[in-house]
Design an enzyme around this catalytic site. Structure first.
Site, PDB file in Angstrom:
ATOM      1  CB  SER A  25      -0.952   0.192   1.291  1.00 30.52           C
ATOM      2  OG  SER A  25      -0.203  -0.297   2.333  1.00 30.52           O
ATOM      3  N   GLY A  58      -1.603  -4.291   1.327  1.00 27.65           N
ATOM      4  CA  GLY A  58      -1.909  -5.345   2.297  1.00 27.65           C
ATOM      5  C   GLY A  58      -1.011  -6.604   1.985  1.00 27.65           C
ATOM      6  CG  ASN A  90       1.567  -5.473   4.719  1.00 27.55           C
ATOM      7  OD1 ASN A  90       1.295  -4.702   5.569  1.00 27.55           O
ATOM      8  ND2 ASN A  90       1.521  -4.835   3.360  1.00 27.55           N
ATOM      9  CG  ASP A 209      -1.509   4.287   9.364  1.00 25.91           C
ATOM     10  OD1 ASP A 209      -0.754   4.879   8.529  1.00 25.91           O
ATOM     11  OD2 ASP A 209      -2.181   3.447   8.755  1.00 25.91           O
ATOM     12  CG  HIS A 212      -0.623   3.602   5.030  1.00 28.20           C
ATOM     13  ND1 HIS A 212      -0.938   2.898   6.411  1.00 28.20           N
ATOM     14  CD2 HIS A 212      -0.497   2.612   4.228  1.00 28.20           C
ATOM     15  CE1 HIS A 212      -0.870   1.591   5.989  1.00 28.20           C
ATOM     16  NE2 HIS A 212      -0.466   1.213   4.415  1.00 28.20           N
TER      17      HIS A 212
END
Length: 250
Positions: A25, A58, A90, A209, A212
């Site tokens: 992402s 993701g 991730n 957050d 990102h």
């Protein structure tokens, strides 16, 4: 913010060259939603090549592989194209508790782990091995591969600048060395520019957050990537419209 300047000599590229982007992402179109954006959206303005952003939110090196996304790129890539691979956000976690389908096997080489994900038995490889296997697919087609370290989380999150690279930064470098392909430490270049920009500006780049970025932040992250490319003298430099980007060579 000091934006990239277009003062250097424009360097022509080979007609028809495509740059493929494989990542998560932090690179993907639309980021992770909610006002975020991936840096891959801001590659096109700085290159004469066509950009195919195939990053998906993701995903880890493992899940991107399992879903056949590296294979999809390999089926499209032509000799002389570039594939930029950047994962890490991730890929952590533990397979000994519950398998989220993204966690890699621990280790840096040929280690494997056995698991069952979504009812299907799966042999899980290490993070470097997934990248090395992907690189081999692309180089076999005559493409150029650049493995890039992951972007940093907001290094000003605590109010004091702190950048501690995750283990996946070193793993990415190892994978590039083992595969014999190019490498840039994207994370270090982003962190360096973020330190210069300061807390208030950088905090504004993270609306959701600490991982990102906003569109404005993603543009800065893209420019940091190209600064790394220029400083490392990677062949991708020949496809850039400019070699003059913010920051110092590290």
């Amino acid at each position: 913010m000091k934006s990239a300047l277009f003062l250097s000599t424009i360097i022509p590229s080979a007609l028809g060259t495509t740059i493929y982007l494989a990542g998560d992402s932090t690179m993907a179109q639309g980021g992770t939603g909610s006002g975020t954006a991936g840096w891959g959206q801001y590659v096109s303005p700085y290159t004469t090549a066509t950009v195919s952003n195939q990053a998906v939110a993701g995903r880890s090196a493992r899940s991107y592989t399992r879903e056949g996304r590296f294979d999809t790129i390999a089926n499209q890539v032509q000799s002389g194209d570039w594939v930029i691979i950047e994962f890490g956000h991730n890929d952590g976690g533990s397979l000994s508790t519950s398998d989220n389908g993204r966690t890699d096997c621990s280790g840096t080489g040929d280690e494997t782990c056995s698991t069952t994900y979504n009812g299907v038995a799966e042999t899980v490889l290490t993070f470097p091995k997934y990248l090395e296997n992907a690189a081999a697919k692309f180089t076999a087609k005559g493409a150029n591969v650049l493995i890039s370290s992951q972007t940093p989380n907001n290094p000003w999150e605590t109010g004091t600048f702190t950048y501690s690279p995750s283990r996946f930064v070193a793993y990415a470098k190892l994978a590039a060395e083992t595969a014999g392909v190019s490498y840039v430490d994207h994370g270090a270049y982003v962190a360096d520019i973020f330190e210069t920009l300061g807390l208030e500006t950088v905090d504004s780049y993270f609306p959701l957050d600490h991982t990102h970025t906003s569109a404005k932040g993603a543009s800065v992250v893209a420019q940091a990537f190209f600064k790394a490319v220029v400083c490392a003298n990677v062949g991708l430099k020949s496809l850039l419209n400019t070699t003059d980007f913010q920051g110092e060579c590290l």
